[in-house]
Design an enzyme around this catalytic site. Structure first.
Site, PDB file in Angstrom:
ATOM      1  N   ASN A  49       0.813  -1.224   0.000  1.00 20.54           N
ATOM      2  CA  ASN A  49       0.000   0.000   0.000  1.00 20.54           C
ATOM      3  C   ASN A  49       0.844   1.271   0.000  1.00 20.54           C
ATOM      4  OD1 ASN A  49      -2.385  -1.674   0.358  1.00 20.54           O
ATOM      5  ND2 ASN A  49      -1.743  -1.901   2.471  1.00 20.54           N
ATOM      6  N   HIS A 140     -13.701  -2.792   7.180  1.00 17.50           N
ATOM      7  CA  HIS A 140     -12.452  -3.451   7.573  1.00 17.50           C
ATOM      8  C   HIS A 140     -12.576  -4.135   8.942  1.00 17.50           C
ATOM      9  CE1 HIS A 140      -8.128  -3.423   8.853  1.00 17.50           C
ATOM     10  NE2 HIS A 140      -7.941  -3.689   7.571  1.00 17.50           N
ATOM     11  N   GLU A 180     -15.920   3.491   5.200  1.00 12.26           N
ATOM     12  CA  GLU A 180     -14.600   3.829   4.666  1.00 12.26           C
ATOM     13  C   GLU A 180     -14.777   4.756   3.471  1.00 12.26           C
ATOM     14  OE1 GLU A 180     -12.327   0.232   3.851  1.00 12.26           O
ATOM     15  OE2 GLU A 180     -13.265  -0.783   5.539  1.00 12.26           O
ATOM     16  N   SER A 184     -10.914  -1.277   1.106  1.00 14.27           N
ATOM     17  CA  SER A 184      -9.579  -1.851   0.970  1.00 14.27           C
ATOM     18  C   SER A 184      -9.517  -3.057   0.044  1.00 14.27           C
ATOM     19  CB  SER A 184      -9.036  -2.222   2.346  1.00 14.27           C
ATOM     20  OG  SER A 184      -9.932  -3.076   3.015  1.00 14.27           O
ATOM     21  N   ASP A 209     -13.239   6.033   7.810  1.00 20.27           N
ATOM     22  CA  ASP A 209     -11.892   5.461   7.760  1.00 20.27           C
ATOM     23  C   ASP A 209     -11.283   5.820   6.404  1.00 20.27           C
ATOM     24  OD1 ASP A 209      -9.760   3.665   7.167  1.00 20.27           O
ATOM     25  OD2 ASP A 209     -10.525   2.190   8.579  1.00 20.27           O
ATOM     26  N   HIS A 212      -7.114   4.244   2.924  1.00 23.66           N
ATOM     27  CA  HIS A 212      -6.601   4.151   1.547  1.00 23.66           C
ATOM     28  C   HIS A 212      -6.807   5.428   0.742  1.00 23.66           C
ATOM     29  CE1 HIS A 212      -5.708  -0.098   1.981  1.00 23.66           C
ATOM     30  NE2 HIS A 212      -6.817  -0.144   2.694  1.00 23.66           N
ATOM     31  N   LYS A 241       0.327   3.563   4.888  1.00 25.59           N
ATOM     32  CA  LYS A 241       0.009   3.290   3.491  1.00 25.59           C
ATOM     33  C   LYS A 241       0.620   4.412   2.639  1.00 25.59           C
ATOM     34  CE  LYS A 241      -3.398   0.078   4.924  1.00 25.59           C
ATOM     35  NZ  LYS A 241      -4.616  -0.113   5.692  1.00 25.59           N
TER      36      LYS A 241
HETATM   37  C1  LIG Z   1      -4.942  -1.033   6.853  1.00 30.78           C
HETATM   38  C2  LIG Z   1      -6.267  -0.637   7.368  1.00 30.78           C
HETATM   39  C3  LIG Z   1      -6.469  -0.368   8.726  1.00 30.78           C
HETATM   40  C4  LIG Z   1      -5.451  -0.720   9.767  1.00 30.78           C
HETATM   41  O1  LIG Z   1      -4.367   0.132   9.769  1.00 30.78           O
HETATM   42  P1  LIG Z   1      -2.941  -0.380  10.296  1.00 30.78           P
HETATM   43  O2  LIG Z   1      -2.202   0.859  10.591  1.00 30.78           O
HETATM   44  O3  LIG Z   1      -2.363  -1.190   9.200  1.00 30.78           O
HETATM   45  O4  LIG Z   1      -3.204  -1.199  11.530  1.00 30.78           O
HETATM   46  C5  LIG Z   1      -7.681   0.163   9.112  1.00 30.78           C
HETATM   47  N1  LIG Z   1      -8.667   0.384   8.216  1.00 30.78           N
HETATM   48  C6  LIG Z   1      -8.518   0.089   6.913  1.00 30.78           C
HETATM   49  C7  LIG Z   1      -9.646   0.343   5.975  1.00 30.78           C
HETATM   50  C8  LIG Z   1      -7.322  -0.444   6.450  1.00 30.78           C
HETATM   51  O5  LIG Z   1      -7.179  -0.766   5.168  1.00 30.78           O
END
Ligand SMILES: *Cc1c(COP(=O)(O)O)cnc(C)c1O
Length: 387
Positions: A49, A140, A180, A184, A209, A212, A241
């Protein structure tokens, strides 16, 4: 049933393993075995990512080193115990400015953040009432963890009409819509302004969230929350990411952040993230707003990959971002396709249930603006040859 006493305490490991082995065998039989294997160096990474290539950027590495030099390899304790540097507070203020909010708070990971910030928010329900939570079906795992113990009212993925119906049907004194901005595993986006307007109409609060989207979408890579004015009161994103480092942020009003400092167990009872990760963020915030050329390249190569897959009759769902699923359906076929791509020099990853719904096993391509033209060409020709 009462477990048999472990006859020989030196064999406690064996007794535990006896419980684990049949469960692992069952996973293997269902093609769901996972392992962390070291992969051959030199593979072209189309699974990670690191969307802007910042994890290898010299400025992030230098700044991470500088923060470690100044503040140490570790942070020694929770920030409520050992205090916090003025530099870190200034960094959080810069991050809040980037997100267009009053304040922001940093965590060690997005999983930790979602699984502890959500329960802290749920404590805002009036005494004797339970908060109602409306969640997208494709949320997620870390958000599910944050919703543990509450019944989720789940709306069909990105279906605002369905969400509207559910909000209508389930009134309550405190309601959250949890979703989100970029999903993801599907690589599609929520219509954040419409979602925020809908939630506001029902008096519900949006929790967004932006794992991404941060660094990639929205003006100067600020994410999609800012495209809805101030209608999204709680927004989180990750630093691991597109921002190239490690950790996560939550952003919102000063009062929200004060509440979390006082009530969020994942903040209060956890050692602060390593100073190096703050240094990497400090550099990323300098660079990300100016990376429109990289964001444009990401759009172009993602479009090219989608076109290539669709020409082969492969479903890419509603993907419109740097995350491009190639849905093959069958788990064994998906694993075999990932293996063929590996032989062609590409690190592409098979995503299977339960991460995605049954019958939708897929390769999940995640592209980076740092891929060279030759690497993109290799990806496209391998897709043509292997899928
Ligand atoms: C990767 C991800 C997380 C978690 O984040 P990390 O810092 O990797 O623990 C949370 N929400 C989504 C949508 C993700 O893709």
């Amino acid at each position: 049933m009462v477990a048999a006493p472990v006859e020989d305490p030196t064999h406690a490991h064996d007794a535990l393993d006896a419980l684990i082995v049949p469960q692992l065998d069952a996973l293997r039989a269902k093609q769901r075995w996972r392992s962390v294997r070291a992969h051959a160096p030199g593979l072209i990474d189309v699974a990670g990512n690191d969307y802007l290539g910042l994890s290898r950027h010299p400025e992030l590495i230098a700044r991470a080193c500088a923060w470690a030099q100044r503040h140490g390899a570790g942070s020694r304790a929770s920030r409520l115990v050992s205090g916090t540097s003025a530099e870190l507070l200034a960094l959080e203020a810069r991050l809040a400015t980037f997100k267009g909010t009053e304040a922001a708070l940093l965590f060690a990971s997005g999983y930790q953040l979602n699984s502890s910030v959500l329960p802290a928010l749920f404590r805002l329900a009036p005494t004797g009432s339970t908060p109602l939570i409306f969640t997208d079906k494709l949320n997620h795992a870390s958000m599910h963890a944050g919703c543990t113990g509450l019944a989720q009212i789940r709306f069909r993925h990105n279906d605002l009409a369905h969400l509207d119906e559910l909000l209508q049907a389930h009134p309550g004194p405190l309601r959250f819509v949890i979703t989100e901005s970029v999903f993801s595993m599907d690589g599609d986006r929520a219509d954040v302004p419409a979602l925020a307007a809908l939630a506001a109409r029902h008096g519900a609060f949006v929790y967004l969230d932006e794992a991404h989207a941060t660094g990639v979408l929205g003006p100067q890579g600020r994410g999609l929350a800012c495209t809805a004015g101030h209608a999204v009161p709680i927004v989180m994103g990750t630093l691991g990411k597109a921002l190239g480092g490690a950790g996560a942020y939550v952003a919102g009003s000063r009062m929200l952040i004060d509440w979390l400092i006082n009530r969020c167990a994942g903040f209060i009872y956890s050692t602060a993230p390593a100073p190096a990760s703050f240094g990497a963020l400090d550099a990323a915030l300098d660079l990300v707003p100016g990376m429109d050329a990289e964001r444009t390249r990401l759009v172009q190569i993602s479009d090219a990959l989608r076109t290539c897959l669709r020409e082969r009759g492969i479903d890419t769902l509603q993907s419109s971002t740097q995350i491009v699923p190639a849905v093959l359906g069958d788990e064994a076929a998906t694993l075999a396709a990932a293996e063929r791509l590996r032989e062609a020099g590409l690190l592409a990853i098979a995503i299977r249930p339960p991460t995605v719904p049954t019958g939708s096993a897929r390769l999940r391509f995640a592209l980076s603006a740092a891929l060279s033209d030759a690497q993109v060409e290799c990806l496209l020709s391998s897709v043509r040859n292997c899928l």
